[in-house]
Each structure stands twice: as structure tokens, then as C-alpha cells.
Design a protein around this motif. Structure first.
Motif, PDB file in Angstrom:
ATOM      1  N   VAL A 425     -28.458   3.394 -31.180  1.00  0.00           N
ATOM      2  CA  VAL A 425     -27.351   2.757 -32.222  1.00  0.00           C
ATOM      3  C   VAL A 425     -27.549   1.923 -32.571  1.00  0.00           C
ATOM      4  N   THR A 426     -27.168   1.315 -33.271  1.00  0.00           N
ATOM      5  CA  THR A 426     -27.768  -0.079 -33.976  1.00  0.00           C
ATOM      6  C   THR A 426     -26.650  -0.786 -33.924  1.00  0.00           C
ATOM      7  N   GLY A 427     -26.603  -2.448 -33.893  1.00  0.00           N
ATOM      8  CA  GLY A 427     -25.561  -3.102 -33.978  1.00  0.00           C
ATOM      9  C   GLY A 427     -24.789  -2.580 -32.916  1.00  0.00           C
ATOM     10  N   ALA A 428     -24.959  -2.598 -31.782  1.00  0.00           N
ATOM     11  CA  ALA A 428     -24.344  -1.345 -30.538  1.00  0.00           C
ATOM     12  C   ALA A 428     -23.039  -2.099 -29.976  1.00  0.00           C
ATOM     13  N   ALA A 429     -23.636  -3.621 -29.477  1.00  0.00           N
ATOM     14  CA  ALA A 429     -23.496  -5.017 -29.195  1.00  0.00           C
ATOM     15  C   ALA A 429     -21.662  -5.422 -28.965  1.00  0.00           C
ATOM     16  N   ASP A 451     -29.289  -4.495 -30.955  1.00  0.00           N
ATOM     17  CA  ASP A 451     -28.344  -5.400 -31.292  1.00  0.00           C
ATOM     18  C   ASP A 451     -29.593  -6.325 -31.749  1.00  0.00           C
ATOM     19  N   LEU A 452     -29.202  -7.487 -33.281  1.00  0.00           N
ATOM     20  CA  LEU A 452     -30.179  -8.702 -33.012  1.00  0.00           C
ATOM     21  C   LEU A 452     -30.166  -9.799 -31.634  1.00  0.00           C
ATOM     22  N   SER A 453     -28.747  -9.686 -31.279  1.00  0.00           N
ATOM     23  CA  SER A 453     -29.473  -9.971 -29.381  1.00  0.00           C
ATOM     24  C   SER A 453     -29.649  -9.684 -28.239  1.00  0.00           C
ATOM     25  N   LEU A 454     -30.763  -9.411 -27.451  1.00  0.00           N
ATOM     26  CA  LEU A 454     -30.604  -8.877 -26.260  1.00  0.00           C
ATOM     27  C   LEU A 454     -29.827  -9.231 -25.664  1.00  0.00           C
ATOM     28  N   GLU A 455     -30.264 -10.265 -25.602  1.00  0.00           N
ATOM     29  CA  GLU A 455     -28.872 -10.992 -24.607  1.00  0.00           C
ATOM     30  C   GLU A 455     -27.460 -10.111 -24.546  1.00  0.00           C
ATOM     31  N   LYS A 456     -26.726  -9.937 -25.371  1.00  0.00           N
ATOM     32  CA  LYS A 456     -25.838  -8.881 -25.519  1.00  0.00           C
ATOM     33  C   LYS A 456     -25.807  -7.934 -25.583  1.00  0.00           C
ATOM     34  N   ALA A 457     -27.217  -7.227 -25.812  1.00  0.00           N
ATOM     35  CA  ALA A 457     -27.422  -5.660 -26.132  1.00  0.00           C
ATOM     36  C   ALA A 457     -27.519  -5.225 -24.687  1.00  0.00           C
ATOM     37  N   GLN A 458     -28.199  -5.902 -23.761  1.00  0.00           N
ATOM     38  CA  GLN A 458     -28.383  -6.237 -21.929  1.00  0.00           C
ATOM     39  C   GLN A 458     -27.001  -5.887 -21.956  1.00  0.00           C
ATOM     40  N   ALA A 459     -26.086  -6.821 -22.202  1.00  0.00           N
ATOM     41  CA  ALA A 459     -25.144  -7.204 -21.387  1.00  0.00           C
ATOM     42  C   ALA A 459     -23.973  -5.577 -21.350  1.00  0.00           C
ATOM     43  N   ALA A 460     -24.663  -5.044 -22.647  1.00  0.00           N
ATOM     44  CA  ALA A 460     -23.627  -3.878 -23.502  1.00  0.00           C
ATOM     45  C   ALA A 460     -23.686  -2.410 -22.886  1.00  0.00           C
ATOM     46  N   ILE A 471     -29.992   1.558 -22.259  1.00  0.00           N
ATOM     47  CA  ILE A 471     -30.826   0.278 -21.920  1.00  0.00           C
ATOM     48  C   ILE A 471     -30.326  -0.569 -23.210  1.00  0.00           C
ATOM     49  N   GLY A 472     -30.241  -1.816 -23.489  1.00  0.00           N
ATOM     50  CA  GLY A 472     -30.263  -2.807 -24.454  1.00  0.00           C
ATOM     51  C   GLY A 472     -31.794  -3.448 -24.724  1.00  0.00           C
ATOM     52  N   ILE A 473     -31.909  -3.199 -26.193  1.00  0.00           N
ATOM     53  CA  ILE A 473     -32.879  -3.845 -27.058  1.00  0.00           C
ATOM     54  C   ILE A 473     -32.281  -4.433 -27.959  1.00  0.00           C
ATOM     55  N   ALA A 474     -34.008  -5.259 -28.189  1.00  0.00           N
ATOM     56  CA  ALA A 474     -33.732  -6.716 -29.797  1.00  0.00           C
ATOM     57  C   ALA A 474     -34.313  -5.576 -30.865  1.00  0.00           C
TER      58      ALA A 474
END
Length: 679
Positions: A425-429, A451-460, A471-474
């Protein structure tokens, strides 16, 4: 609820032993303790056996994972034991010895713990111990390594008779602290919990020390030319290229999730001359082959072979593997045997690249890979001292298709609707994307949150569970290389891809004259171009897998509705909407469905609205920003506010089997906007 001190002591010991992989594999082995408790019926002390129940894991064992039995009644079963031909009946008989209510179901190893005359007993599956247990001269090695402190027990299937055998060995060898169970593992005991744990660790460490000191330099033989591990970047790129094809083959009978391992143990094993012989012999410990099948599929090409050559070879190897497994089943199955559970491999080994493991979910796939690494360690130890000699094929079949194993499988809960589905899922943070990812996980899918932000993706992702779930990926979806990297990362994490949601987006609310070329390019790069790039990269995976799949576009009501001050956003949403139709027509021959969702007025939790879009739209409509959601609701037919979860519900629905024959559809999620009705 208070826990009996003896049981509490057992839990602590189990957690210590089970949390160290040198001692036992995940969910492998069992521990027990004997003690007394007051019988609530008679008010008198009663002697009990606490033992890890069926299916539990020592490292994470809790009180509710223990089976609690009346020791007198359990030992009385010796008087009614009907013999080896009716061994399986004894597991059901344990139910008549249980104390109290609740607790776990007794496992097949319960007899070992109850019949051995020791207050505390550990049965474990350490790599070092199994290496001795699977060596061709295991009995001689046991005597040489341990003296008379540890006794060799010839292979016997776990059960009541094995418990009787070990009890007799304990009685006949008062100096012994444990046994090596041929082909299987170790058992140790003690008068106290501390003594049992110390004895277990002594056996494990003594075996490991002996193997290290006495193993020949190249247990797996010399290195094979052309089979050395590829450099990391090249290795992982090749793995990502192979993964979709391998997962598709492993899912021929039923879909599975995958895991990739390129640890030194795996790569060094596959670079050695003896790996073809050893992989053909298969694993030995029941815990190993129940999760890995009796042997893996091994690619018989060097590391230098191209991905295209390996893919071509895999088709032939897979066909041969299925024929071989069917023949194995036919050789040993009887009229009472459970039906074959599928002939596809659970472990696929590729020299120079690594190991692909598979299971019904990510955790099962990961653990299967861990078990095969255990098996490699066992083979290294056995080959270093002697010759690896696993239990014979008939015994493996008897356990793999044991009625008790089948009953355990039948007790598993029914899979969720999206079980084994792998989603990106893109833009999923945040906002709609996060709600979609959350719903997909709740329905059984595993998800890569991009998500554009790896940190936000990993947090979500961390909010949804462990990396076995999300998993969160940039991912900068406007950059082709970044998109491909995100697809590759998803494929390596979960084995493949089934469901892609193009959700990444942004908006600048401006009139025609205020909209700059940069505004236009930014929105089109992220949504129109970004969706194209993601769909293109994902389609390659979906086509190679040959499992069908879903691509979902989060478009907008604005893709069909003409509103003021919104030209760049609405135009790019119209682009996305037509991509749905175009890709549905093109990808249908591969079983890939492409559908769209048209939301409107999703204010709550929306990243777009929070970034200034909401303020601009509120200004356009002449209302306060905090009232925007209510405003949008009142202009709908249903007078309901649309929230991210409503969009997530639509995505889930369109990806279920209920919509197996629907593609090219746009679903409005706008509470009813007549001007946006599709015509």
C-alpha cells in the motif's frame, strides 16, 4: 490467578532454555515438573505433573500453556497400555488424567515426563545434540563424549513406549543425567529445576565443544567452482528476480507466504561439494521435517547461472519434486492415512543466492527457514565427526502423516479471508492508506507500508504488529528506481506480491490561473506517473507468479466530477481512473483484477487535508475548516461523513473472492454524490 510455585519455577526454566536457539528450536521440545497441590475436592495434597502442552513454545511459555495431570492416574496408564500397535490411543487417554479445568492439551511426549522417575525433566532439540543423534556411529560417539552420564536410546517414534524405555534407562543407570534420542534430540532430568537445567546445558555444551574440537576442517566437502555466494547487492537482486517464480511454484497446490534467508550458514552449505547428497537425505528431527517437508528442492545450477536460466530450470525441478513427493506418499500411505497435503516444496535452495522458505503465513515461513538452518547445523556436526544418517523414510512418513499430527492440523482455526495475501500500500503511513493497511492485516494479509518517509512508514507498520505482519519501506513513487526497490523489498520480505493499492497522493487546491507548471507536474508525478510506475513494477511480479492478483487505485469523486479551483488534482485523478480501465483490459489474461475506489470528503485523519488542502477547500466553500467534514456530509445523499475506514472497507471487499469476476470497476465511497454517479 496464583500459580503453583513448582509450575512457576518450570515456566521460568522453560523460558530460559527456550529463548536461546542453541538449546532448542522454536516450539520444539518440552519440559516438566512434578509437585503437590491441594485437591479442592478432598482437601488433601495430590501429586501432579506440569508439562508443556501440545503446540507451545518454551521461550514464550505461560501457565496456560501447561497441561496439568494427576501423576498417580497418569502412571496407572501403564496397566492399560495396549502396545505399539495402539500407541495413538494413549494421547486420548491422557484426558482422563487431567487435573482441574483449562490448561493445554497434553502432547505425545507426556509419557516421557510422567514415567521417568525424576522431579524435573527436559526434552530439547539442540543442534549439537541432534548432530550426535544423527551420526552413523551415534551410540559410540555418545559413550565417547559423555561416558556413562548420558545413555544412547535407539530411534523410536515419540509416544508411550518411548516414555517406558527412558524410564527403564533411568532406573537401570542411576549415574545417568540424560539420554541422546537417536535421530531426534536429548532428554535430561534432575531432582531440582536447577539441576535439570544444568544437566540439559551440560549435555548441549559438551556436545558442541566436542564437535568444535574434533570436527574435520571441511564437513561439507571442498568448495564447488562457481557456487560461491554472490556479492550482497547482486545476490539480493537475483533473489528478488527469482522470488515470484519460486513462490508461484510453491503455491501450485495452495497459496503460501515466503521468507528469504541468505545467512552464511546457508550460503556456505550451498557452496560445498556435498550439499546435493545431504539435501537429498532430508532432515531427521520430527520438528524439522514437519515444517520443512522431508527434503528441499535444490537448484542444480551454479551461482554464476543467470536468473533466466534458473527460472527455466525451476519448472523442470518443480515437476520432478512433485513426482518424487507423490511417489514417497504412495510408497508409504495406507488406507487409513490422511490425504496428501500437497506436493510442493516448503524449502527451495539456490546456490550463491540463499534459501526461500514457505508457509501458511509469514511466521510459519520464517520458522521453516530457521528449522532448515538447524538442519544444516546438524548435518555439519554429524558430517564433521562421522556420517549424517537421518531416520529412514518410512519413519518420516509415519510422523508426517500421523493421525495425531492430522488431528492437530484440523484443530487450527479457519484462515481469514485474505490469509496468504501479500499487499503493498503506497502512501500508507497515515490517513486512507493507513486505514487500508490496518484492514488488510485484520483480514489476514501481510502488508508492506510504503511512504515517502521511511520513519513514518516503519512507525505505522509497528502499530500493526511484528515484521511477520507488516513492514515499513521508503518509496518515492515518482522515481522508477525507488519504486522497483520498494517492490523488491516487499518480495524479499514476504516472497511475492498479490495486492497493490495505489494510494499515494497530494493536492494543491488552486484555480486554473493560480496553478503553476510545477504544481501540475508535482501532482501528476506522484499520482498519475506514480501509479503507472507502481503498477508496472508490480505487474511483472504478478505475471511471473501466475497466481493472479489485484491492483486497486484510490482515485476520487473528482475523477468524474468537475469542481472549482481543482484542475491539477482532478485531472490527475481522471488519469488514474482511466489507468484502471486500461490495465483491467491488459492484465486480465493473467488473472489480475484492476479496480478503483472513488472517495470524497475524507477529512478525518487525512494527510492531504492536514497539509493545507482542507483550509483551501474550506475557503472555497466559505466555511470554517473544522466544519469541512460536516459540510461534505450534508451535501451527500446519505448525509454521512466519509472516513478512511469506509475506503478501507471497499478495498477489502473488492479483493475478496466475492468479487472474483469483477474488474475495471470504480466504486464510489462518497455517501452519495449524484453529480459523480458513473454513467
Amino acid at each position: 490467578m496464583s500459580v503453583n510455585p513448582t509450575a512457576a519455577e518450570l515456566i521460568a526454566r522453560s523460558n530460559r532454555l527456550g529463548s536461546d536457539p542453541k538449546n532448542t528450536n522454536y516450539a520444539g521440545g518440552n519440559t516438566s515438573a512434578k509437585g503437590t497441590e491441594i485437591d479442592p475436592v478432598t482437601g488433601e495434597p495430590v501429586e501432579l505433573l506440569w508439562v508443556k502442552g501440545s503446540g507451545g513454545d518454551l521461550g514464550t511459555l505461560k501457565p496456560e500453556g501447561l497441561a496439568v495431570l494427576r501423576l498417580d492416574r497418569m502412571r496407572a496408564l501403564q496397566d492399560v497400555y495396549p502396545g505399539l500397535d495402539r500407541e495413538d490411543e494413549m494421547v486420548a487417554a491422557f484426558d482422563y488424567t487431567l487435573h482441574g479445568k483449562g490448561g493445554a492439551a497434553p502432547s505425545i511426549d507426556t509419557a516421557m515426563h510422567g514415567l521417568v522417575d525424576a522431579a524435573h525433566v527436559d526434552h530439547l532439540h539442540p543442534d549439537s545434540g541432534i548432530a550426535i543423534a544423527t551420526a552413523a556411529d551415534g551410540p559410540e560417539l555418545t559413550a565417547k563424549i559423555f561416558g556413562d552420564k548420558v545413555v544412547w536410546v535407539p530411534w523410536r517414534r515419540p509416544g508411550f513406549q518411548l516414555g517406558l524405555d527412558i524410564a527403564a534407562i533411568k532406573a537401570d543407570n542411576p549415574q545417568a543425567i540424560g539420554t541422546i534420542l537417536g535421530g531426534h534430540g536429548i532428554t535430561a532430568w534432575g531432582d531440582t529445576s536447577e539441576e535439570a537445567e544444568a544437566n540439559s546445558l551440560w549435555i548441549i555444551d559438551t556436545a558442541a565443544t566436542y564437535i568444535e574440537a574434533n570436527s574435520r576442517p571441511e564437513p561439507f566437502g571442498p568448495a564447488l567452482d562457481g557456487y560461491a555466494p554472490l556479492p550482497e547487492a547482486e545476490r539480493r537482486a537475483k533473489a528478488a528476480a527469482l522470488a515470484p517464480t519460486i513462490r508461484g511454484l510453491a503455491s501450485a497446490d495452495r497459496p503460501v507466504v515466503g521468507h528469504f534467508t541468505d545467512s552464511p550458514e546457508v550460503l556456505d552449505f550451498l557452496a560445498s561439494a556435498e550439499h546435493p547428497r545431504l539435501t537429498a537425505l532430508g532432515t531427521s528431527c520430527p520438528d524439522h521435517f514437519l515444517r520443512t517437508k522431508v527434503k528441499p528442492l535444490t537448484v542444480d545450477l551454479p551461482a554464476t547461472a543467470s536468473a533466466e536460466d534458473v527460472i527455466e530450470r525451476l519448472g523442470t525441478l518443480h515437476e520432478a519434486y512433485r513426482e518424487d513427493y507423490q511417489a514417497y506418499y504412495d510408497r508409504h500411505a495406507t488406507a487409513d492415512s490422511p490425504a496428501i497435503r500437497g506436493a510442493d516444496p516448503l524449502i527451495v535452495l539456490v546456490p550463491g543466492v540463499g534459501m526461500f522458505s514457505f508457509g501458511k503465513d509469514k511466521q510459519t515461513a520464517r520458522v521453516a527457514g530457521e528449522f532448515y538452518v538447524n538442519a544444516i547445523n546438524v548435518m555439519r556436526g554429524a558430517e564433521g565427526l562421522s556420517t549424517y544418517a537421518p531416520i529412514d523414510e518410512a519413519e518420516k512418513f509415519a510422523i508426517e502423516y500421523w493421525a495425531l499430527e492430522e488431528a492437530k492440523l484440523q484443530r487450527q482455526p479457519a484462515p481469514k479471508p485474505l490469509a496468504t495475501r501479500i499487499a503493498l500500500v503506497t502512501g500508507a503511513a497515515s490517513g486512507i492508506g493507513k486505514a487500508i493497511a490496518t484492514r488488510l492485516v485484520a483480514e489476514g494479509a501481510v502488508v508492506a507500508i510504503a511512504d515517502l518517509s521511511l520513519e513514518k512508514a516503519q512507525a505505522a507498520a509497528s502499530e500493526l504488529g511484528t515484521t511477520d505482519v507488516a513492514i515499513g519501506i521508503a518509496a518515492d513513487v515518482s522515481n522508477e528506481a525507488a519504486v522497483q526497490a520498494a517492490i523488491d523489498e516487499t518480495v524479499l520480505a514476504f516472497g511475492g506480491l498479490d495486492l497493490v493499492v495505489n494510494n499515494a497522493g497530494l493536492s494543491l487546491s488552486k484555480s486554473l490561473l493560480e496553478t503553476t507548471e510545477a504544481d501540475w507536474d508535482l501532482q501528476h508525478n506522484v499520482m498519475a506517473k506514480g501509479s503507472f510506475l507502481v503498477s508496472k513494477a508490480a505487474a511483472r511480479v504478478l505475471i511471473d507468479q501466475k497466481l493472479g492478483g489485484d491492483i486497486v487505485y484510490i482515485s476520487s469523486k473528482n475523477s468524474v466530477f468537475a469542481g472549482p479551483n481543482n484542475i491539477a488534482y482532478s485531472a490527475t485523478k481522471a488519469d488514474q481512473a482511466h489507468q484502471v480501465r486500461l490495465l483491467a483490459a491488459e492484465l486480465g489474461e493473467y488473472g489480475v483484477k484492476v479496480n478503483g475506489i472513488n472517495p470524497d470528503g475524507v477529512v478525518r485523519g487525512s494527510g492531504i487535508f492536514a497539509s493545507g488542502w482542507g483550509a483551501n477547500r474550506a475557503k472555497t466553500y466559505g466555511i470554517d475548516e473544522q466544519d469541512l467534514g460536516k459540510f461534505y456530509a450534508q451535501r451527500t445523499i446519505l448525509k454521512r461523513e466519509v472516513v478512511p475506514e469506509n475506503v478501507a472497507n471497499a478495498v477489502f471487499a473488492i479483493c475478496t473472492s466475492d468479487f472474483s469476476h469483477t474488474t475495471g470497476l470504480h466504486i464510489p465511497v462518497d455517501a452519495g454524490v449524484a453529480a459523480a454517479f458513473l454513467r
